[in-house]
Design an enzyme around this catalytic site. Structure first.
Site, mmCIF file in Angstrom:
data_model
loop_
_atom_site.group_PDB
_atom_site.id
_atom_site.type_symbol
_atom_site.label_atom_id
_atom_site.label_comp_id
_atom_site.label_asym_id
_atom_site.label_seq_id
_atom_site.Cartn_x
_atom_site.Cartn_y
_atom_site.Cartn_z
ATOM 1 N N ARG A 189 -29.818 -15.723 29.540
ATOM 2 C CA ARG A 189 -29.815 -15.053 30.833
ATOM 3 C C ARG A 189 -30.719 -15.803 31.810
ATOM 4 O O ARG A 189 -31.652 -16.498 31.391
ATOM 5 C CB ARG A 189 -30.292 -13.612 30.694
ATOM 6 C CG ARG A 189 -29.456 -12.763 29.739
ATOM 7 C CD ARG A 189 -30.074 -11.378 29.575
ATOM 8 N NE ARG A 189 -29.276 -10.528 28.684
ATOM 9 C CZ ARG A 189 -29.439 -10.467 27.368
ATOM 10 N NH1 ARG A 189 -30.378 -11.211 26.771
ATOM 11 N NH2 ARG A 189 -28.678 -9.669 26.628
ATOM 12 N N HIS A 291 -25.013 -15.254 36.278
ATOM 13 C CA HIS A 291 -24.547 -14.652 35.028
ATOM 14 C C HIS A 291 -23.201 -15.219 34.588
ATOM 15 O O HIS A 291 -22.832 -15.100 33.415
ATOM 16 C CB HIS A 291 -24.459 -13.132 35.170
ATOM 17 C CG HIS A 291 -24.668 -12.398 33.885
ATOM 18 N ND1 HIS A 291 -25.857 -12.422 33.191
ATOM 19 C CD2 HIS A 291 -23.827 -11.628 33.144
ATOM 20 C CE1 HIS A 291 -25.746 -11.702 32.086
ATOM 21 N NE2 HIS A 291 -24.522 -11.211 32.043
ATOM 22 N N HIS A 317 -27.448 -10.258 21.616
ATOM 23 C CA HIS A 317 -26.889 -8.909 21.652
ATOM 24 C C HIS A 317 -27.456 -8.074 20.508
ATOM 25 O O HIS A 317 -27.775 -8.601 19.438
ATOM 26 C CB HIS A 317 -25.366 -8.955 21.540
ATOM 27 C CG HIS A 317 -24.705 -9.401 22.807
ATOM 28 N ND1 HIS A 317 -23.410 -9.854 22.846
ATOM 29 C CD2 HIS A 317 -25.146 -9.449 24.091
ATOM 30 C CE1 HIS A 317 -23.090 -10.176 24.090
ATOM 31 N NE2 HIS A 317 -24.124 -9.933 24.858
#
Length: 352
Positions: A189, A291, A317
């Site tokens: 990110r 993103h 994740h």
């Protein structure tokens, strides 16, 4: 959050403070503030008390959100053909914020915590997956959403190889080229990139380490867990060129810093990155945001045959389920390509 008398709205301020206390992302707190502002504006227009609303009022709120702002006062007629102002997913997000707010208020004596919760019998869900201790809790009721719009599934937006190359080639500084090359190579990110320190780069091992920590530029690691990510030798060489050519002997722990802007030497922050993105949009004609690079990296990994559990680990994740929910469309989108490579449509033993 201020009311019509310009005084802070105590219940909202208390709730937003609670979110900050439990270390929710500043972006999350800001989004909840905007969503609750819409709700209290609606209540003011309707002359309703937030402590005495009914489910029907929430239904009217949904309809109100879908109206264009000019038509929300009720003094302007809105034709049915007018495009909804808020999308289904935006409305659902606002309802989620509203539900969380009322559940919090219920702990302070406002008995509307279940305003947007519909309790459903447990054990009725389809599928083979059963959670841990399902045999104990399968008959217990489970909470569901009382109101939820059906939102169309949106595929993540990605860059083509040509678009990514054009953006990289339009970067006039090595720092900027390194930033986007890092996002493309690793799938991290933008906040994780801005929080990188020199100690997080393991050049010999061709790895970077994402560590949750407090950063002077407000950059955050969303998952809250440390993870190691392999990167290419080309990226490490670009990093070395940047440090030698532009970074020099600057005394800073951060990899990405202000070299041309002010304050000089301070860690690069989100606003500076979005200024850079706007300049690159103008020069390339490509309407992207940071993103997209993460989505592009994940999509590229999956299309190249990287197992989804590996992709999930690289992306940070919480579970493979999260990765599947975002990128599961690839199994349909690329089915023909995979079948063609396997000879499914050509190597037939039966003809018709």
């Amino acid at each position: 959050m201020l009311g019509e008398d310009d005084a802070p709205l105590a219940p909202i301020e208390r709730y937003l403070s609670y979110l900050s206390d439990i270390e929710k992302s500043p972006n999350t707190v800001k989004a909840y503030a905007h969503d609750l502002k819409d709700w209290f504006t609606f209540l003011e227009v309707r002359g309703l008390d937030w402590r005495e609303v009914r489910l029907e009022d929430v239904g009217e709120f949904v309809a109100w959100l879908r109206l264009p702002p000019a038509g929300r006062s009720g003094r302007v007629a809105v034709l049915p053909s007018v495009t909804a102002h808020c999308t289904e997913s935006t409305v659902n997000r606002k309802l989620s914020a509203l539900s969380a707010f009322y559940q919090h208020a219920a702990r302070h004596g406002v008995d509307l915590g279940d305003l947007l919760v519909s309790w459903q019998p447990g054990g009725g869900r389809g599928g083979s997956f059963k959670p841990f201790l399902h045999h104990i809790s399968k008959s217990a009721p489970v909470p569901g959403r009382a109101i939820k719009l059906k939102a169309p599934r949106k595929h993540p937006r990605v860059l083509t190889a040509a678009e990514a190359q054009k953006i990289l080639d339009s970067c006039t500084r090595l720092r900027d080229r390194l930033l986007f090359a890092l996002l493309y190579d690793s799938g991290i990110r933008i906040g994780e990139a801005l929080g990188l320190r020199h100690e997080d780069i393991a050049s010999a091992e061709l790895e970077i380490v994402i560590r949750p920590r407090l950063n002077a530029n407000g950059a955050r690691v969303k998952s809250g867990l440390e993870r190691r990510i392999p990167v290419s030798a080309e990226l490490i060489r670009l990093l070395a060129d940047y440090l030698h050519t532009e970074y020099g002997d600057l005394d800073s722990d951060y990899v990405f810093v202000n070299l041309w802007g002010r304050p000089h030497g301070h860690p690069l922050a989100y606003p500076a990155v979005y200024d850079l993105v706007r300049r690159l949009r103008r020069s390339t004609g490509i309407d992207f945001d940071p993103h997209w690079w993460r989505h592009t990296a994940a999509t590229r990994m999956l299309r190249d045959g990287v197992p989804i559990e590996v992709v999930s680990k690289v992306l940070g994740h919480a579970s493979v389920t999260t990765t599947l929910s975002v990128y599961g469309h690839l199994s349909v989108e690329d089915a023909r390509s995979v079948l063609e490579k396997a000879g499914w449509f050509t190597d037939r033993t039966v003809s018709w």
